[in-house]
Design an enzyme around this catalytic site. Structure first.
Site, mmCIF file in Angstrom:
data_model
loop_
_atom_site.group_PDB
_atom_site.id
_atom_site.type_symbol
_atom_site.label_atom_id
_atom_site.label_comp_id
_atom_site.label_asym_id
_atom_site.label_seq_id
_atom_site.Cartn_x
_atom_site.Cartn_y
_atom_site.Cartn_z
ATOM 1 N N ASP A 230 0.842 -1.197 0.000
ATOM 2 C CA ASP A 230 0.000 0.000 0.000
ATOM 3 C C ASP A 230 0.879 1.249 0.000
ATOM 4 O O ASP A 230 1.897 1.307 0.707
ATOM 5 C CB ASP A 230 -0.890 -0.021 1.245
ATOM 6 C CG ASP A 230 -1.863 1.132 1.298
ATOM 7 O OD1 ASP A 230 -2.703 1.231 0.399
ATOM 8 O OD2 ASP A 230 -1.772 1.936 2.248
ATOM 9 N N GLU A 279 14.892 -15.395 -0.374
ATOM 10 C CA GLU A 279 15.324 -16.496 0.481
ATOM 11 C C GLU A 279 14.279 -17.614 0.538
ATOM 12 O O GLU A 279 14.599 -18.746 0.880
ATOM 13 C CB GLU A 279 15.572 -16.001 1.907
ATOM 14 C CG GLU A 279 16.720 -15.033 2.059
ATOM 15 C CD GLU A 279 16.800 -14.515 3.487
ATOM 16 O OE1 GLU A 279 16.120 -15.093 4.370
ATOM 17 O OE2 GLU A 279 17.513 -13.526 3.717
#
Length: 564
Positions: A230, A279
């Protein structure tokens, strides 16, 4: 010969088959169709009149059968709800109105079992004024380390009675609110680019970055497949918080780089975040809500080491006009190609008037419209615009209820409105409630199947006729058009993939493009036109009549052809 919805409905995949499809799709996000769920208004699982996670979970099979790839959930975090959840008090907790963390976990697991991915909203520009950090900052007073995590400043004037600068809130009025200090005296001011209940974080403070990296890991460990960010163009403010020197600043948004939006420093934050995301296995993604002056600046957010996608607001605001659409499509593809990111296409969301109503009105009224317009015209154009959007290379976003052809509810009584901007005067138009009315599932019932306890915003009497139940199985319905279109898109490699289109010659007001063995023709005029027959009609948003002289394409209609 007349053609409409000529694609056969796709068979419903089993959960195992759906998971297998997802598992073998690499770079799934490059051509994904992502469905936005506004949790308050999708489905109510406990009968309190408010949508919740259990309600969403119960309707996941519907979304699987619709044919979308992923579900984006608007905020469901713990919040006082001053701005419908975009004022977060605890980023690691579910608001009780929506359920619990166990409900969130079950929803994610069920979605994965159905072959759907889950994207959650992240709100890093500001918190709620009920966030523990902000409450501590107020309690500890001026000069405290806690205040450095937000933008606290002394006021101007002899007694500090004027705001620190001339910035204006997106929701109207000054972007600053003065606090009462612990000793009861008028004190410093804090920055809030949105509501006063939404103080902006100070991203220059290392604790803020540390906290959000931790929040990312929390939800990634829960299994979410990505984040919609956002106000991704916010967070970083120009050094010294300089005055803008103008009023009615809202009119400048999207036209200029502002000292509080689209600052270059945001990109350092996203490079750090991308390292974390990479990751994790499973191709997790970031999606930016980035309001920028140009699509070229939007492309900065999706460079290879930053975010994966960014909403294409320039496309959302384009009129139903062949020349304008072609210009925006070309410019979008040209901007995204150098950074290797997919284009995105979107027609509606929780902040703008639904496109079935926007297209029902004359061009030039903006993206928040309070007029119903010509509903038949609006729906016809909306259906055509959807087929056009789904034929373009890149990823497409579908806002809940648009697959039902829902219009905006433009006649809500003032006393039921919830949009905070509605109550704040000269800021952002406060009529977003019209696109947030709970969607209908059944022909009858107190809330047309939304839940057993009514709905938090009143639904129109015609909602039952637009419901999922009413439209399912009707070959002329908008719902079946979406189902057919998404089935075709999933089945054909030349839809969604790639980064270019081959434009074909077409009459004025019409445009046509080829992508492999696929041809899309869109007639944006108010009259039928005759085009070449490009092969076999796959799908059309209206009745197409093939004759010896060509194909007669009705007004405001899009046609999909295959040459293979």
């Amino acid at each position: 010969m007349s053609q409409q919805h000529s694609a056969a409905p796709a068979p419903t995949p089993t959960a195992d088959a759906a998971v297998a499809i997802v598992a073998r799709r690499r770079d799934w996000w490059r051509d994904a169709v992502i469905y936005q769920v506004y949790p308050r208004s999708f489905a109510d699982g406990n009968g309190d009149g408010m949508g919740d996670l259990e309600g969403i979970r119960s309707r996941l099979p519907y979304l699987r059968d619709l044919g979308v790839d992923a579900v984006w959930l608007s905020p469901f975090y713990a919040s006082p709800q001053a701005d419908a959840g975009y004022d977060v008090a605890d980023y690691r907790a579910v608001d009780p109105m929506f359920g619990t963390l166990l409900d969130a976990d079950a929803l994610i697991r069920d979605a994965h079992g159905l072959g759907l991915r889950i994207i959650v909203d992240l709100v890093p520009n500001h918190s709620s004024d009920q966030h523990e950090w902000f409450k501590r900052a107020l309690a500890e007073g001026p000069g405290s380390p806690s205040r450095d995590r937000y933008h606290f400043r002394p006021g101007k004037g002899a007694n500090g009675e004027l705001p620190p600068n001339d910035w204006e809130s997106i929701f109207g009025g000054p972007a600053w609110t003065r606090v009462t200090e612990p000793d009861g005296t008028p004190g410093e001011w804090y920055l809030h680019l949105f509501a006063p209940e939404q103080p902006d974080f100070n991203w220059e403070h290392p604790a803020v970055g540390d906290e959000f990296r931790s929040i990312l890991r929390f939800w990634l460990d829960m299994g979410v497949d990505g984040f919609r960010i956002d106000v991704a163009h916010g967070m970083v403010k120009a050094e010294g918080l300089p005055d803008l020197g103008s009023h009615e600043q809202l009119k400048l948004l999207g036209n200029d780089v502002m000292p509080f939006f689209d600052q270059d420093g945001v990109h350092d934050i996203y490079r750090q975040w991308r390292l974390i995301l990479d990751e994790y296995s499973g191709e997790r993604i970031f999606v930016a809500e980035a309001w920028t002056p140009t699509v070229e600046r939007t492309a900065h957010y999706v460079r290879p080491d930053e975010l994966h996608q960014a909403f294409n607001f320039q496309y959302l605001g384009t009129h139903w006009d062949a020349e304008e659409l072609r210009t925006v499509i070309d410019r979008t593809l040209d901007a995204m190609r150098p950074v290797g990111a997919p284009a995105t296409w979107v027609l509606s969301n929780h902040d703008v008037t639904r496109h079935a109503t926007r297209f029902a009105n004359p061009a030039g009224l903006g993206t928040q419209i309070r007029l119903a317009g010509d509903r038949e015209l609006g729906l016809r154009r909306a259906r055509a615009a959807t087929l056009l959007m789904l034929a373009l290379p890149g990823s497409a976003y579908v806002y809940q209820g648009e697959e039902l052809g829902l219009p905006d509810v433009v006649d809500l009584p003032d006393e039921v409105r919830q949009d905070p901007a509605y109550f704040r005067g000269a800021g952002q138009d406060g009529f977003r409630d019209g696109c947030r009315v709970p969607i209908p599932w059944t022909r009858e019932g107190s809330s047309y199947g939304f839940g057993d306890g009514g709905s938090w915003l009143p639904q129109p009497a015609e909602w039952g006729g637009l419901s999922v139940e009413a439209q399912t199985g009707d070959p002329g319905s908008t719902l079946e058009l979406y189902r057919s279109a998404l089935a075709v898109r999933r089945d054909r490699a030349d839809l969604g993939a790639g980064d270019a289109v081959e434009w074909l010659g077409a009459p004025e007001g019409v445009f046509a493009f080829r992508r492999g063995e696929f041809v899309c023709v869109a007639n944006t005029t108010g009259e039928p036109v005759t085009t070449p027959v490009y092969g076999r009609v796959l799908l059309a948003s209206g009745e197409v009549e093939e004759t010896a002289g060509g194909a007669k394409v009705p007004a405001d209609t899009t046609v999909w052809w295959t040459t293979g």
